[in-house]
Write a protein that holds these residues in place. Structure first.
Motif, mmCIF file in Angstrom:
data_model
loop_
_atom_site.group_PDB
_atom_site.id
_atom_site.type_symbol
_atom_site.label_atom_id
_atom_site.label_comp_id
_atom_site.label_asym_id
_atom_site.label_seq_id
_atom_site.Cartn_x
_atom_site.Cartn_y
_atom_site.Cartn_z
ATOM 1 N N LYS A 50 41.773 25.083 51.744
ATOM 2 C CA LYS A 50 41.011 25.900 52.739
ATOM 3 C C LYS A 50 39.202 26.087 52.547
ATOM 4 C CE LYS A 50 44.657 28.144 54.708
ATOM 5 N NZ LYS A 50 45.005 29.731 55.199
ATOM 6 N N LYS A 51 39.485 25.112 51.238
ATOM 7 C CA LYS A 51 37.577 25.199 51.565
ATOM 8 C C LYS A 51 36.858 26.819 51.518
ATOM 9 C CE LYS A 51 37.558 20.730 51.760
ATOM 10 N NZ LYS A 51 37.648 19.860 51.477
ATOM 11 N N ARG A 52 37.875 28.091 50.788
ATOM 12 C CA ARG A 52 36.818 28.958 50.567
ATOM 13 C C ARG A 52 36.600 28.567 49.135
ATOM 14 N NH1 ARG A 52 41.210 33.238 52.532
ATOM 15 N NH2 ARG A 52 41.621 32.558 54.526
ATOM 16 N N ARG A 53 35.755 29.843 48.828
ATOM 17 C CA ARG A 53 35.136 30.195 47.389
ATOM 18 C C ARG A 53 35.775 30.115 46.508
ATOM 19 N NH1 ARG A 53 29.990 34.291 48.176
ATOM 20 N NH2 ARG A 53 32.304 35.192 47.111
ATOM 21 N N ARG A 54 35.792 29.295 45.308
ATOM 22 C CA ARG A 54 36.354 29.807 44.256
ATOM 23 C C ARG A 54 36.571 31.020 42.822
ATOM 24 N NH1 ARG A 54 37.065 24.694 39.872
ATOM 25 N NH2 ARG A 54 38.761 26.543 39.894
ATOM 26 N N LEU A 55 34.757 30.951 43.591
ATOM 27 C CA LEU A 55 34.291 32.751 42.790
ATOM 28 C C LEU A 55 34.580 33.377 43.340
ATOM 29 C CD1 LEU A 55 34.317 32.816 39.687
ATOM 30 C CD2 LEU A 55 31.855 31.738 39.510
ATOM 31 N N VAL A 56 34.702 34.364 43.037
ATOM 32 C CA VAL A 56 34.715 35.460 44.277
ATOM 33 C C VAL A 56 34.287 37.059 43.247
ATOM 34 C CG1 VAL A 56 36.065 34.085 45.781
ATOM 35 C CG2 VAL A 56 37.042 36.083 44.595
ATOM 36 N N PRO A 57 33.197 37.935 43.566
ATOM 37 C CA PRO A 57 33.711 38.838 42.712
ATOM 38 C C PRO A 57 34.352 39.620 42.150
ATOM 39 C CG PRO A 57 31.537 38.707 44.315
ATOM 40 C CD PRO A 57 32.667 37.593 44.541
ATOM 41 N N LEU A 58 35.295 40.661 41.715
ATOM 42 C CA LEU A 58 36.115 40.811 41.531
ATOM 43 C C LEU A 58 36.282 42.437 41.770
ATOM 44 C CD1 LEU A 58 39.193 41.432 39.875
ATOM 45 C CD2 LEU A 58 37.376 42.285 37.985
ATOM 46 N N PHE A 59 34.348 42.614 42.154
ATOM 47 C CA PHE A 59 33.795 43.699 42.979
ATOM 48 C C PHE A 59 32.865 43.620 43.704
ATOM 49 C CE2 PHE A 59 35.459 45.904 38.388
ATOM 50 C CZ PHE A 59 36.378 46.498 38.938
ATOM 51 N N PRO A 60 33.706 43.060 44.914
ATOM 52 C CA PRO A 60 31.903 42.964 45.980
ATOM 53 C C PRO A 60 30.614 43.726 46.149
ATOM 54 C CG PRO A 60 34.677 41.958 46.863
ATOM 55 C CD PRO A 60 34.200 43.206 45.950
ATOM 56 N N ASN A 61 30.286 42.917 46.182
ATOM 57 C CA ASN A 61 28.747 43.658 46.030
ATOM 58 C C ASN A 61 28.109 44.748 44.930
ATOM 59 O OD1 ASN A 61 29.202 43.230 48.483
ATOM 60 N ND2 ASN A 61 27.125 43.365 48.869
ATOM 61 N N TYR A 62 29.134 45.213 43.674
ATOM 62 C CA TYR A 62 29.080 45.314 42.666
ATOM 63 C C TYR A 62 28.853 45.311 40.766
ATOM 64 C CZ TYR A 62 30.442 49.665 45.734
ATOM 65 O OH TYR A 62 30.699 50.406 46.850
ATOM 66 N N LEU A 63 27.804 45.127 40.380
ATOM 67 C CA LEU A 63 27.636 45.479 38.948
ATOM 68 C C LEU A 63 27.182 46.040 37.838
ATOM 69 C CD1 LEU A 63 25.340 43.331 41.412
ATOM 70 C CD2 LEU A 63 24.899 41.826 39.149
ATOM 71 N N PHE A 64 27.563 45.798 37.037
ATOM 72 C CA PHE A 64 27.307 46.915 36.195
ATOM 73 C C PHE A 64 26.110 46.971 34.897
ATOM 74 C CE2 PHE A 64 31.857 47.002 37.010
ATOM 75 C CZ PHE A 64 32.398 48.066 37.495
ATOM 76 N N VAL A 65 25.197 48.290 35.021
ATOM 77 C CA VAL A 65 23.982 48.095 34.411
ATOM 78 C C VAL A 65 23.715 49.257 33.064
ATOM 79 C CG1 VAL A 65 22.987 49.210 36.199
ATOM 80 C CG2 VAL A 65 21.569 47.209 34.272
ATOM 81 N N ARG A 66 23.441 48.907 31.861
ATOM 82 C CA ARG A 66 23.175 49.561 30.653
ATOM 83 C C ARG A 66 21.635 49.677 31.019
ATOM 84 N NH1 ARG A 66 26.687 48.822 25.631
ATOM 85 N NH2 ARG A 66 27.498 50.438 26.190
ATOM 86 N N ILE A 67 21.645 51.370 31.416
ATOM 87 C CA ILE A 67 19.888 51.234 31.190
ATOM 88 C C ILE A 67 20.234 53.406 30.610
ATOM 89 C CG2 ILE A 67 19.753 50.316 33.089
ATOM 90 C CD1 ILE A 67 19.977 52.533 34.724
ATOM 91 N N ARG A 68 19.206 52.959 30.230
ATOM 92 C CA ARG A 68 18.450 54.802 29.588
ATOM 93 C C ARG A 68 18.173 55.776 31.576
ATOM 94 N NH1 ARG A 68 13.772 54.994 26.703
ATOM 95 N NH2 ARG A 68 13.611 52.681 27.316
ATOM 96 N N LEU A 69 18.873 56.587 31.873
ATOM 97 C CA LEU A 69 18.067 57.051 32.480
ATOM 98 C C LEU A 69 16.948 57.730 33.026
ATOM 99 C CD1 LEU A 69 19.813 57.730 35.994
ATOM 100 C CD2 LEU A 69 20.924 60.070 34.234
ATOM 101 N N PHE A 70 16.480 57.738 34.089
ATOM 102 C CA PHE A 70 15.146 57.831 34.731
ATOM 103 C C PHE A 70 13.738 58.010 33.016
ATOM 104 C CE2 PHE A 70 17.386 61.054 35.863
ATOM 105 C CZ PHE A 70 17.904 61.176 37.424
ATOM 106 N N SER A 71 14.507 56.184 33.633
ATOM 107 C CA SER A 71 13.223 55.063 32.486
ATOM 108 C C SER A 71 12.477 54.619 33.132
ATOM 109 C CB SER A 71 13.705 54.615 30.834
ATOM 110 O OG SER A 71 14.757 54.135 31.616
ATOM 111 N N GLU A 72 11.645 53.592 32.366
ATOM 112 C CA GLU A 72 10.904 52.446 33.420
ATOM 113 C C GLU A 72 12.815 51.588 34.359
ATOM 114 O OE1 GLU A 72 8.310 48.543 32.081
ATOM 115 O OE2 GLU A 72 7.952 50.371 31.735
ATOM 116 N N GLU A 73 13.665 50.763 32.641
ATOM 117 C CA GLU A 73 14.669 50.218 32.829
ATOM 118 C C GLU A 73 15.085 50.955 34.079
ATOM 119 O OE1 GLU A 73 16.069 49.651 29.418
ATOM 120 O OE2 GLU A 73 17.190 51.547 29.239
#
Length: 191
Positions: free
Chosen positions: A45-68
């Motif tokens: 049916k021509k759907r996307r083969r690759l779909v997000p496991l959690f649509p619109n969500y990513l995980f990022v490792r950062i320090r809180l309240f820093s430049e990053e």
């Protein structure tokens, strides 16, 4: 305390359909980003083969309240960092590590159809599209499956490509500490 020890995982909510765009820009700044995706076989049916496991969500490792943190918050493609009562909510390392253990190096989990012999199945495409049959054998290495159809008032065995079947999908088991595990996805697609 070292710089790496202060970093924690946070959930970033991206703008609609901009997960890859956000991942690119976050990674370009040297931030550790994890974006799990689910890959399905080719679809009739021509759907996307690759779909997000959690649509619109990513995980990022950062320090809180820093430049990053500020860069992650204002990064192109990012809508916001998930917060509760105005406080960004961190995620335990073990949760993200578990998800990472389920994926390959690119953050992709391969989905497979949840099919078994004797199961009634609907064919969604091809010359037998719209017909209902019973699975005779599990899928073979070529991605085809034997289905018993009732044609002209007699049972007929046909060989159908797996992408022509409507089925629920589950993730392939991955090894974690020597055990096979299943990650529930909640995804159900007609392929």
């Amino acid at each position: 305390m070292s710089e790496a020890a202060e970093r924690e995982w946070y959930v970033v909510y991206s703008k609609p359909q901009k997960e890859d765009y956000a991942r690119f820009h976050l990674s370009a700044k040297g931030l550790e980003v994890f974006f799990p995706q689910l890959r399905f076989p080719n679809s009739a049916k021509k759907r996307r083969r690759l779909v997000p496991l959690f649509p619109n969500y990513l995980f990022v490792r950062i320090r809180l309240f820093s430049e990053e943190f500020l860069y992650a918050q204002w990064c192109p493609g990012v809508s916001r960092i998930v917060s509760f009562n105005g406080v960004p909510a961190s995620i335990q390392d073990s949760v993200v590590e578990f998800l990472m253990a389920q994926t390959d190096v690119d953050g992709i989990i391969d989905g497979r159809p949840k099919l078994s012999a004797g199961q009634q199945i609907r064919i969604s495409a091809g010359p037998f599209g719209g017909l209902v049959g019973i699975i005779q054998e599990p899928p073979n290495a070529k991605g085809r499956i034997k289905v018993l159809l009732q044609l002209l008032n007699r049972p007929t065995r046909v060989d159908v490509p797996i992408q022509f079947l409507e089925a629920e999908w589950v993730t392939s088991g991955c090894r974690v500490d020597g055990n096979i595990t299943q990650l529930p996805t909640g995804h159900s697609l007609s392929v």
